[in-house]
Design an enzyme around this catalytic site. Structure first.
Site, PDB file in Angstrom:
ATOM      1  N   GLY A  14      34.789  36.785  49.814  1.00  0.00           N
ATOM      2  CA  GLY A  14      36.156  36.932  50.325  1.00  0.00           C
ATOM      3  C   GLY A  14      36.390  38.370  50.719  1.00  0.00           C
ATOM      4  O   GLY A  14      36.239  39.263  49.895  1.00  0.00           O
ATOM      5  N   HIS A  15      36.673  38.605  51.983  1.00  0.00           N
ATOM      6  CA  HIS A  15      36.929  39.962  52.450  1.00  0.00           C
ATOM      7  C   HIS A  15      38.374  40.063  52.920  1.00  0.00           C
ATOM      8  O   HIS A  15      38.796  39.333  53.810  1.00  0.00           O
ATOM      9  CB  HIS A  15      35.974  40.323  53.604  1.00  0.00           C
ATOM     10  CG  HIS A  15      34.546  40.405  53.160  1.00  0.00           C
ATOM     11  ND1 HIS A  15      33.488  40.283  54.014  1.00  0.00           N
ATOM     12  CD2 HIS A  15      34.015  40.596  51.937  1.00  0.00           C
ATOM     13  CE1 HIS A  15      32.362  40.408  53.331  1.00  0.00           C
ATOM     14  NE2 HIS A  15      32.659  40.586  52.068  1.00  0.00           N
ATOM     15  N   GLY A  70      30.481  42.521  43.386  1.00  0.00           N
ATOM     16  CA  GLY A  70      31.273  42.010  44.504  1.00  0.00           C
ATOM     17  C   GLY A  70      32.659  42.636  44.506  1.00  0.00           C
ATOM     18  O   GLY A  70      33.047  43.342  43.558  1.00  0.00           O
ATOM     19  N   ASP A  71      33.395  42.409  45.599  1.00  0.00           N
ATOM     20  CA  ASP A  71      34.772  42.892  45.725  1.00  0.00           C
ATOM     21  C   ASP A  71      34.880  44.412  45.636  1.00  0.00           C
ATOM     22  O   ASP A  71      35.849  44.951  45.118  1.00  0.00           O
ATOM     23  CB  ASP A  71      35.686  42.227  44.668  1.00  0.00           C
ATOM     24  CG  ASP A  71      35.528  40.724  44.713  1.00  0.00           C
ATOM     25  OD1 ASP A  71      35.676  40.161  45.794  1.00  0.00           O
ATOM     26  OD2 ASP A  71      35.204  40.120  43.673  1.00  0.00           O
ATOM     27  N   GLN A  73      29.027  39.578  48.396  1.00  0.00           N
ATOM     28  CA  GLN A  73      28.959  39.758  46.943  1.00  0.00           C
ATOM     29  C   GLN A  73      28.407  41.151  46.605  1.00  0.00           C
ATOM     30  O   GLN A  73      28.475  42.042  47.442  1.00  0.00           O
ATOM     31  CB  GLN A  73      28.109  38.652  46.280  1.00  0.00           C
ATOM     32  CG  GLN A  73      28.767  37.303  46.258  1.00  0.00           C
ATOM     33  CD  GLN A  73      28.498  36.488  47.499  1.00  0.00           C
ATOM     34  OE1 GLN A  73      27.415  36.542  48.051  1.00  0.00           O
ATOM     35  NE2 GLN A  73      29.465  35.724  47.936  1.00  0.00           N
ATOM     36  N   LYS A 126      33.941  45.915  50.596  1.00  0.00           N
ATOM     37  CA  LYS A 126      32.976  45.907  51.715  1.00  0.00           C
ATOM     38  C   LYS A 126      33.659  45.594  53.031  1.00  0.00           C
ATOM     39  O   LYS A 126      33.364  46.196  54.056  1.00  0.00           O
ATOM     40  CB  LYS A 126      31.878  44.856  51.472  1.00  0.00           C
ATOM     41  CG  LYS A 126      30.957  45.181  50.326  1.00  0.00           C
ATOM     42  CD  LYS A 126      29.895  44.128  50.166  1.00  0.00           C
ATOM     43  CE  LYS A 126      30.437  42.781  49.760  1.00  0.00           C
ATOM     44  NZ  LYS A 126      31.075  42.740  48.433  1.00  0.00           N
ATOM     45  N   GLY A 152      41.381  32.964  43.917  1.00  0.00           N
ATOM     46  CA  GLY A 152      42.696  33.296  43.362  1.00  0.00           C
ATOM     47  C   GLY A 152      42.639  33.641  41.882  1.00  0.00           C
ATOM     48  O   GLY A 152      43.666  33.839  41.242  1.00  0.00           O
ATOM     49  N   ASP A 184      42.341  55.698  44.636  1.00  0.00           N
ATOM     50  CA  ASP A 184      43.773  55.852  44.342  1.00  0.00           C
ATOM     51  C   ASP A 184      44.209  55.091  43.092  1.00  0.00           C
ATOM     52  O   ASP A 184      45.201  55.462  42.458  1.00  0.00           O
ATOM     53  CB  ASP A 184      44.602  55.372  45.547  1.00  0.00           C
ATOM     54  CG  ASP A 184      44.272  53.937  45.909  1.00  0.00           C
ATOM     55  OD1 ASP A 184      43.076  53.663  46.177  1.00  0.00           O
ATOM     56  OD2 ASP A 184      45.178  53.078  45.890  1.00  0.00           O
TER      57      ASP A 184
HETATM   58  P1  IMP Z   1      28.743  30.915  43.318  1.00  0.00           P
HETATM   59  O1  IMP Z   1      28.364  32.021  44.264  1.00  0.00           O
HETATM   60  O2  IMP Z   1      29.896  30.135  43.819  1.00  0.00           O
HETATM   61  O3  IMP Z   1      27.577  30.089  42.940  1.00  0.00           O
HETATM   62  O4  IMP Z   1      29.243  31.619  41.962  1.00  0.00           O
HETATM   63  C1  IMP Z   1      28.345  32.309  41.104  1.00  0.00           C
HETATM   64  C2  IMP Z   1      29.011  33.536  40.481  1.00  0.00           C
HETATM   65  O5  IMP Z   1      29.181  34.525  41.496  1.00  0.00           O
HETATM   66  C3  IMP Z   1      30.390  33.281  39.890  1.00  0.00           C
HETATM   67  O6  IMP Z   1      30.563  34.080  38.743  1.00  0.00           O
HETATM   68  C4  IMP Z   1      31.332  33.750  40.993  1.00  0.00           C
HETATM   69  O7  IMP Z   1      32.588  34.152  40.493  1.00  0.00           O
HETATM   70  C5  IMP Z   1      30.552  34.935  41.546  1.00  0.00           C
HETATM   71  N1  IMP Z   1      30.875  35.223  42.951  1.00  0.00           N
HETATM   72  C6  IMP Z   1      30.472  34.531  44.051  1.00  0.00           C
HETATM   73  N2  IMP Z   1      30.944  35.113  45.171  1.00  0.00           N
HETATM   74  C7  IMP Z   1      31.638  36.203  44.784  1.00  0.00           C
HETATM   75  C8  IMP Z   1      32.340  37.241  45.490  1.00  0.00           C
HETATM   76  O8  IMP Z   1      32.404  37.295  46.716  1.00  0.00           O
HETATM   77  N3  IMP Z   1      32.927  38.200  44.715  1.00  0.00           N
HETATM   78  C9  IMP Z   1      32.839  38.203  43.365  1.00  0.00           C
HETATM   79  N4  IMP Z   1      32.187  37.269  42.668  1.00  0.00           N
HETATM   80  C10 IMP Z   1      31.593  36.279  43.364  1.00  0.00           C
HETATM   81 MG    MG Z   2      35.595  39.698  47.820  1.00  0.00          MG
END
Ligand code: IMP
Ligand code: MG
Length: 410
Positions: free
Chosen positions: A39-40, A11-12, A201, A15, A281, A312
């Site tokens: 989170g985008h 994730g992150d 994700q 995207k 956060g 970068d």
């Molecule tokens: P859940 O999706 O809230 O059930 O979290 C399960 C795992 O996925 C945790 O380790 C979260 O930190 C991770 N996770 C869920 N959504 C994201 C995302 O958008 N970016 C990065 N990690 C995520």
């Molecule tokens: Mg994100």
């Protein structure tokens, strides 16, 4: 034409930015899975936007967006995102729709997520957004979908808490305003319309393919598309998105995670790459680029082209380490073993490449990239056997290099 994007790491990967960039000529953007755990973060002309549910392509006035059937919808977050658009002067009337097959996150799902995380001996570091419990309700066939709103809830007696029923009554009219049948919508699209599917994700958080049990509860790969009235046969391009290093939020293996003696690099990447969770956060964990994980994701998703982001962030490095295999008790692994017990003992095997030590933030064209940065990109491409067509060198929309098919073999 149907193009899909997906994250290849944890994730992150950026995207949101890539979807925004490729959406300028799109007619529809469909977010196909996940919920407000995503989170985008987008920066356009120095204005910053963050979305958890609404697809990133919304910032182009010509696009329409759909929160797809595979999603789980948090109506409070949706309401806030509409407000954000309104405050930014972005008109969304007749531009935002929700599939009536999408499931609704209920207040009890958030409570259950919290309780379960407390009980578990191994913590996942969940986002506490009720995602896992909403997908669990879906699998247990007790979930409530958008198409159920405003209907007789009697058949849910015994499985729906009173507080959830009140919540649904309160939100029924609001959510129903955006409700649409996704099959009907897709059936009526013209053959010249461009549809972009946006994943949430990353592949390593996929319920089936990811580093189970340290994953999210829905599909994050191409498997997520299948829940959206779209056959994989219709997809013309699959854009895999990854960043020049690895990050992860929450618990679970990050095979190349920086060691204590790499604290300075961690702090530098963390700040320059803005590695703070948009949803929670939390500071993201950081490590070197893991090509074994990427190869797995590229092969399993069938990515036809790649977008490399955060190049970068590596600009000042003298050397760039990339993981090309793992080692455990004298055995070498060129692929990712399935068991967590084994995964947790893997030691990365690195190849060290020369850093380019030149700024790339202002580079607009492939040819203007430092030669050693191109060598890094070629090495990754050769390993993955898929071309890198987009290179992102900063968070702004215009900090993106498109590399044509005939460009840059040297
Ligand atoms: P859940 O999706 O809230 O059930 O979290 C399960 C795992 O996925 C945790 O380790 C979260 O930190 C991770 N996770 C869920 N959504 C994201 C995302 O958008 N970016 C990065 N990690 C995520
Ligand atoms: Mg994100």
């Amino acid at each position: 034409m149907l193009v899909t994007t997906l994250g290849l790491q944890w994730g992150d990967e950026g995207k949101g930015k890539i979807v925004d960039y490729i959406s300028r000529n799109a007619d529809w953007i469909i977010r196909y899975a996940g919920g407000a755990n995503a989170g985008h973060r987008l920066i356009v002309d120095k204005n910053e936007y963050s979305f958890h549910l609404i697809p990133s392509g919304i910032l182009h006035s010509n696009t329409r967006v759909l929160l797809g059937s595979g999603m789980v919808i948090d109506s409070d977050v949706f309401r806030k995102e509409l407000q954000q658009l309104k405050q930014s002067g972005i008109s969304y009337e007749n531009r935002i729709f929700i599939s009536d097959r999408a499931h609704i996150v209920l207040p009890s799902h958030k409570d259950k997520d919290l309780k379960l995380e407390k009980k578990r001996a191994y913590k996942l570091g969940v986002t506490k957004k009720g995602i896992g419990s909403a997908y669990a309700s879906k699998a247990q066939r007790t979930g409530i979908r958008v198409c159920d709103l405003g209907k007789d809830m009697h058949r849910f007696k015994g499985v729906l808490k009173r507080s959830d029923r009140i919540f649904l009554e309160h939100n029924a009219e609001f959510l129903s305003r955006y409700s649409i049948n996704q099959f009907e919508l897709l059936s009526e699209l013209g053959s010249d319309e461009i549809v972009i599917c946006e994943g949430a994700q990353g592949f390593m958080l996929d319920l089936d393919y990811g580093s189970y049990p340290y994953v999210t509860s829905g599909p994050t790969g191409l498997n997520g598309i299948a829940a959206n009235c779209i056959s994989p046969k219709q997809i013309s391009e699959i854009i895999g998105i990854f960043k020049a290093y690895s990050t992860r939020v929450g618990e679970g293996p990050l095979f190349t995670e920086f060691k204590k003696d790499e604290k300075d690099t961690f702090e530098y990447y963390s700040e320059k790459g803005h590695e703070v969770g948009t949803t929670t956060g939390r500071l993201r964990r950081i490590g070197h680029l893991d090509l074994v994980v990427l190869k797995y994701a590229v092969v399993c998703t069938g990515a036809t082209s790649l977008a490399l982001t955060h190049l970068d962030v590596l600009d000042t490095q003298q050397a760039v380490k990339v993981c090309i295999g793992y080692e455990c008790d004298g055995t070498m692994y060129s692929y990712l073993p399935s068991s967590y017990a084994l995964q947790s003992k893997l030691k990365p095997v690195y190849k060290t490449l020369e850093g380019w030590q030149n700024p790339t933030e202002h580079v607009q064209k492939w040819d203007a990239l430092p030669q050693k940065a191109k060598q890094f990109i070629h090495f990754v491409e050769d390993f993955l056997k898929v071309p890198i067509r987009l290179v992102s060198v900063g968070p702004e929309r215009n900090q993106t290099i498109y590399r044509g098919p005939n460009e840059g073999s040297t």
